[in-house]
Design a protein around this motif. Structure first.
Motif, PDB file in Angstrom:
ATOM      1  N   GLN A   4       1.087  -1.084  -0.240  1.00  0.00           N
ATOM      2  CA  GLN A   4      -0.272  -0.160   0.111  1.00  0.00           C
ATOM      3  C   GLN A   4       0.880   1.526   0.533  1.00  0.00           C
ATOM      4  O   GLN A   4       1.745   1.558   0.591  1.00  0.00           O
ATOM      5  CB  GLN A   4      -0.885   0.176   1.326  1.00  0.00           C
ATOM      6  CG  GLN A   4      -2.103  -0.785   2.002  1.00  0.00           C
ATOM      7  CD  GLN A   4      -2.673  -0.166  -0.135  1.00  0.00           C
ATOM      8  OE1 GLN A   4      -2.747  -0.755  -0.925  1.00  0.00           O
ATOM      9  NE2 GLN A   4      -4.112   0.369   0.548  1.00  0.00           N
ATOM     10  N   ALA A   5       0.408   2.560  -1.059  1.00  0.00           N
ATOM     11  CA  ALA A   5       1.518   3.506  -0.853  1.00  0.00           C
ATOM     12  C   ALA A   5       1.094   4.175   0.456  1.00  0.00           C
ATOM     13  O   ALA A   5      -0.385   4.326   0.958  1.00  0.00           O
ATOM     14  CB  ALA A   5       0.695   4.587  -2.089  1.00  0.00           C
ATOM     15  N   ARG A   6       1.730   4.921   1.054  1.00  0.00           N
ATOM     16  CA  ARG A   6       1.557   5.436   2.101  1.00  0.00           C
ATOM     17  C   ARG A   6       1.284   6.828   1.634  1.00  0.00           C
ATOM     18  O   ARG A   6       2.185   8.172   1.359  1.00  0.00           O
ATOM     19  CB  ARG A   6       2.907   5.781   2.962  1.00  0.00           C
ATOM     20  CG  ARG A   6       3.170   4.329   3.594  1.00  0.00           C
ATOM     21  CD  ARG A   6       4.604   4.303   4.254  1.00  0.00           C
ATOM     22  NE  ARG A   6       3.842   4.652   5.224  1.00  0.00           N
ATOM     23  CZ  ARG A   6       4.092   4.515   7.181  1.00  0.00           C
ATOM     24  NH1 ARG A   6       4.893   3.708   6.697  1.00  0.00           N
ATOM     25  NH2 ARG A   6       4.010   4.519   8.371  1.00  0.00           N
ATOM     26  N   TRP A   7       0.224   7.896   1.940  1.00  0.00           N
ATOM     27  CA  TRP A   7      -0.310   8.718   1.046  1.00  0.00           C
ATOM     28  C   TRP A   7      -0.374  10.127   2.137  1.00  0.00           C
ATOM     29  O   TRP A   7      -0.437   9.203   3.364  1.00  0.00           O
ATOM     30  CB  TRP A   7      -1.518   8.867   0.770  1.00  0.00           C
ATOM     31  CG  TRP A   7      -1.703   8.305  -0.205  1.00  0.00           C
ATOM     32  CD1 TRP A   7      -1.767   6.908  -0.964  1.00  0.00           C
ATOM     33  CD2 TRP A   7      -1.250   8.761  -1.647  1.00  0.00           C
ATOM     34  NE1 TRP A   7      -1.894   6.457  -2.405  1.00  0.00           N
ATOM     35  CE2 TRP A   7      -1.324   7.441  -2.369  1.00  0.00           C
ATOM     36  CE3 TRP A   7      -0.950  10.395  -1.978  1.00  0.00           C
ATOM     37  CZ2 TRP A   7      -1.146   7.547  -4.621  1.00  0.00           C
ATOM     38  CZ3 TRP A   7      -0.450   9.738  -3.448  1.00  0.00           C
ATOM     39  CH2 TRP A   7      -0.892   8.668  -4.582  1.00  0.00           C
ATOM     40  N   ARG A   8       0.790  11.175   1.813  1.00  0.00           N
ATOM     41  CA  ARG A   8       0.851  11.960   3.330  1.00  0.00           C
ATOM     42  C   ARG A   8       0.309  13.706   2.410  1.00  0.00           C
ATOM     43  O   ARG A   8       0.848  13.704   0.906  1.00  0.00           O
ATOM     44  CB  ARG A   8       2.499  12.551   3.221  1.00  0.00           C
ATOM     45  CG  ARG A   8       2.847  12.595   2.557  1.00  0.00           C
ATOM     46  CD  ARG A   8       4.610  12.899   3.246  1.00  0.00           C
ATOM     47  NE  ARG A   8       5.434  12.158   1.820  1.00  0.00           N
ATOM     48  CZ  ARG A   8       6.390  13.505   1.257  1.00  0.00           C
ATOM     49  NH1 ARG A   8       5.810  14.668   2.285  1.00  0.00           N
ATOM     50  NH2 ARG A   8       6.881  13.150   1.042  1.00  0.00           N
ATOM     51  N   LYS A   9      -0.138  14.389   2.435  1.00  0.00           N
ATOM     52  CA  LYS A   9      -1.220  15.630   3.157  1.00  0.00           C
ATOM     53  C   LYS A   9       0.200  16.768   2.563  1.00  0.00           C
ATOM     54  O   LYS A   9       1.273  16.762   3.389  1.00  0.00           O
ATOM     55  CB  LYS A   9      -1.889  16.170   3.611  1.00  0.00           C
ATOM     56  CG  LYS A   9      -2.496  17.228   3.397  1.00  0.00           C
ATOM     57  CD  LYS A   9      -3.821  18.234   4.152  1.00  0.00           C
ATOM     58  CE  LYS A   9      -5.049  17.174   4.198  1.00  0.00           C
ATOM     59  NZ  LYS A   9      -6.132  17.156   4.767  1.00  0.00           N
ATOM     60  N   VAL A  23       0.657  13.352  -1.578  1.00  0.00           N
ATOM     61  CA  VAL A  23       1.903  12.613  -2.152  1.00  0.00           C
ATOM     62  C   VAL A  23       2.332  11.054  -1.965  1.00  0.00           C
ATOM     63  O   VAL A  23       2.281  11.384  -0.669  1.00  0.00           O
ATOM     64  CB  VAL A  23       3.128  13.805  -2.509  1.00  0.00           C
ATOM     65  CG1 VAL A  23       2.788  14.976  -3.277  1.00  0.00           C
ATOM     66  CG2 VAL A  23       3.709  14.493  -1.445  1.00  0.00           C
ATOM     67  N   ALA A  24       2.865  10.278  -2.273  1.00  0.00           N
ATOM     68  CA  ALA A  24       3.351   8.720  -1.794  1.00  0.00           C
ATOM     69  C   ALA A  24       4.477   8.919  -2.892  1.00  0.00           C
ATOM     70  O   ALA A  24       4.477   9.005  -4.081  1.00  0.00           O
ATOM     71  CB  ALA A  24       2.254   8.104  -2.259  1.00  0.00           C
ATOM     72  N   VAL A  32       0.776  11.819  -7.047  1.00  0.00           N
ATOM     73  CA  VAL A  32      -0.420  13.356  -6.504  1.00  0.00           C
ATOM     74  C   VAL A  32      -1.660  12.545  -6.861  1.00  0.00           C
ATOM     75  O   VAL A  32      -2.277  12.717  -7.631  1.00  0.00           O
ATOM     76  CB  VAL A  32       0.412  13.644  -7.403  1.00  0.00           C
ATOM     77  CG1 VAL A  32      -0.249  15.113  -6.677  1.00  0.00           C
ATOM     78  CG2 VAL A  32       1.572  14.371  -7.588  1.00  0.00           C
ATOM     79  N   ARG A  33      -1.538  13.140  -5.824  1.00  0.00           N
ATOM     80  CA  ARG A  33      -3.886  12.825  -5.917  1.00  0.00           C
ATOM     81  C   ARG A  33      -4.191  13.782  -5.156  1.00  0.00           C
ATOM     82  O   ARG A  33      -4.266  14.779  -4.357  1.00  0.00           O
ATOM     83  CB  ARG A  33      -4.771  11.675  -5.537  1.00  0.00           C
ATOM     84  CG  ARG A  33      -4.214  11.339  -3.789  1.00  0.00           C
ATOM     85  CD  ARG A  33      -4.575  10.235  -3.654  1.00  0.00           C
ATOM     86  NE  ARG A  33      -4.150   9.772  -2.375  1.00  0.00           N
ATOM     87  CZ  ARG A  33      -5.043   8.834  -1.695  1.00  0.00           C
ATOM     88  NH1 ARG A  33      -5.177   7.492  -2.317  1.00  0.00           N
ATOM     89  NH2 ARG A  33      -4.917   8.600  -0.302  1.00  0.00           N
TER      90      ARG A  33
END
Length: 62
Positions: A4-9, A23-24, A32-33
């Protein structure tokens, strides 16, 4: 095995500002989402292209 990607704001995304990105690290690329709609997908960039994007954005806000 799927990781799983670790997304951070983004640190520039405030509380209720509405324009938030996450971003991850995606195995040598950068994802980028939209943090408000994470299921809509993401943009995948090379690290070099991501750095160029950040440079360009910084120039526009200066």
């Amino acid at each position: 095995m799927t990781v799983q990607a670790r997304w951070r704001k983004s640190s520039y995304s405030g509380g209720d500002e509405g324009e938030c990105v996450e971003v991850a690290d995606l195995n040598g690329h950068v994802g980028v989402r939209d943090s408000k709609n994470p299921d809509a997908g993401h943009l995948t960039l090379t690290r070099r292209d991501f750095a160029a994007l950040l440079t360009r954005l910084a120039q526009r806000t200066a």
